[in-house]
Design a protein around this motif. Structure first.
Motif, PDB file in Angstrom:
ATOM      1  N   MET A  89       0.830  -1.216   0.000  1.00 39.34           N
ATOM      2  CA  MET A  89       0.000   0.000   0.000  1.00 39.34           C
ATOM      3  C   MET A  89       0.861   1.261   0.000  1.00 39.34           C
ATOM      4  N   LEU A  90       1.854   1.305   0.882  1.00 37.89           N
ATOM      5  CA  LEU A  90       2.699   2.503   0.967  1.00 37.89           C
ATOM      6  C   LEU A  90       3.497   2.714  -0.313  1.00 37.89           C
ATOM      7  N   THR A  91       3.909   1.645  -0.942  1.00 39.85           N
ATOM      8  CA  THR A  91       4.606   1.740  -2.234  1.00 39.85           C
ATOM      9  C   THR A  91       3.663   2.314  -3.284  1.00 39.85           C
ATOM     10  N   GLN A  92       2.414   1.902  -3.253  1.00 38.59           N
ATOM     11  CA  GLN A  92       1.410   2.408  -4.195  1.00 38.59           C
ATOM     12  C   GLN A  92       1.151   3.908  -3.976  1.00 38.59           C
ATOM     13  N   LEU A  93       1.187   4.365  -2.715  1.00 38.16           N
ATOM     14  CA  LEU A  93       0.931   5.769  -2.401  1.00 38.16           C
ATOM     15  C   LEU A  93       2.149   6.663  -2.660  1.00 38.16           C
ATOM     16  N   SER A  94       3.335   6.081  -2.648  1.00 32.82           N
ATOM     17  CA  SER A  94       4.574   6.837  -2.814  1.00 32.82           C
ATOM     18  C   SER A  94       4.579   7.660  -4.103  1.00 32.82           C
ATOM     19  N   GLY A  95       4.837   8.958  -3.968  1.00 38.54           N
ATOM     20  CA  GLY A  95       4.934   9.838  -5.122  1.00 38.54           C
ATOM     21  C   GLY A  95       3.613  10.230  -5.741  1.00 38.54           C
ATOM     22  N   HIS A  96       2.506   9.924  -5.087  1.00 40.28           N
ATOM     23  CA  HIS A  96       1.174  10.172  -5.648  1.00 40.28           C
ATOM     24  C   HIS A  96       0.272  10.929  -4.678  1.00 40.28           C
ATOM     25  N   THR A  97      -0.778  11.499  -5.232  1.00 40.88           N
ATOM     26  CA  THR A  97      -1.831  12.119  -4.435  1.00 40.88           C
ATOM     27  C   THR A  97      -2.953  11.105  -4.270  1.00 40.88           C
ATOM     28  N   HIS A  98      -3.425  10.987  -3.049  1.00 42.89           N
ATOM     29  CA  HIS A  98      -4.550  10.101  -2.773  1.00 42.89           C
ATOM     30  C   HIS A  98      -5.582  10.869  -1.956  1.00 42.89           C
ATOM     31  N   GLN A  99      -6.729  10.271  -1.788  1.00 42.05           N
ATOM     32  CA  GLN A  99      -7.804  10.907  -1.042  1.00 42.05           C
ATOM     33  C   GLN A  99      -8.065  10.104   0.229  1.00 42.05           C
ATOM     34  N   VAL A 100      -8.345  10.836   1.307  1.00 38.95           N
ATOM     35  CA  VAL A 100      -8.792  10.222   2.549  1.00 38.95           C
ATOM     36  C   VAL A 100     -10.238  10.664   2.735  1.00 38.95           C
ATOM     37  N   LEU A 101     -11.131   9.700   2.771  1.00 38.41           N
ATOM     38  CA  LEU A 101     -12.560   9.990   2.937  1.00 38.41           C
ATOM     39  C   LEU A 101     -13.002   9.500   4.304  1.00 38.41           C
TER      40      LEU A 101
END
Length: 186
Positions: A89-101
């Protein structure tokens, strides 16, 4: 003011207590499996409402329920099943914008109000070694997206657009506003 928190989240408890509320913890136990073809926003809203309705109450004390999911490219990242899943998961989020809902639901007697707040979080590029170190020193198995912004993951953050407390797990001002509106109607 006294409230009932339909959650065992220590972060939500802390946020409510820091806002000056006397909190009784009464976790609701529901099936949190997402439904087919349900959006991330639909999932958190349904789950927080089900938690609020499942909580036993005298009808005079506000019940607060919430549910938080991390989403990237419209895909929900719930809580990791193990450390390998957390690293993924953290690798997938690395360098990207994500949303927390985070959806929050307040129930007072027969009244129910809910809202869904979204915060965009941008992670800088995180090395595999940094992820391994983070996972070795932080308890993340109960955290959506495998991170706690108020802990060691703060160093991963490049930008935030939206309420920080939403990322921690409860948009406090939204919650307090809903309680005030409901109390005014009594």
């Amino acid at each position: 003011m006294e409230v009932i928190l339909a959650s065992r989240s220590p972060r939500r408890l802390y946020l409510l207590q820091a806002a000056g509320l006397a909190v009784e913890v009464r976790p609701s136990h529901i099936d949190e499996t997402p439904l087919a073809h349900e959006t991330v926003a639909d999932t958190v809203q349904r789950l927080c409402r089900e938690k609020a309705l499942a909580c036993q109450t005298d009808g005079k004390t506000p019940v607060i329920a919430a549910d938080t999911l991390v989403a990237i490219h419209g895909e929900a990242l719930g809580q990791p099943t193990d450390l390998q899943h957390a690293k993924q998961m953290l690798t997938q989020l690395s360098g990207h914008t994500h949303q927390v809902l985070t959806a929050v639901c307040v129930r007072l007697g027969d009244q129910i109000q809910s809202d869904c707040i979204q915060t965009s979080v941008t992670f800088r590029n995180i090395s595999s070694d940094e992820i391994d170190t983070y996972l070795a020193h932080n308890d993340i198995l109960d955290k959506a997206g495998s991170y706690a912004i108020q802990g060691g993951a703060a160093s991963f953050i490049q930008a935030i657009d939206g309420p920080l407390d939403n990322v921690i797990g409860l948009p406090v001002s939204t919650t307090l506003h809903m309680i005030a509106q409901m109390k005014d109607k009594l």
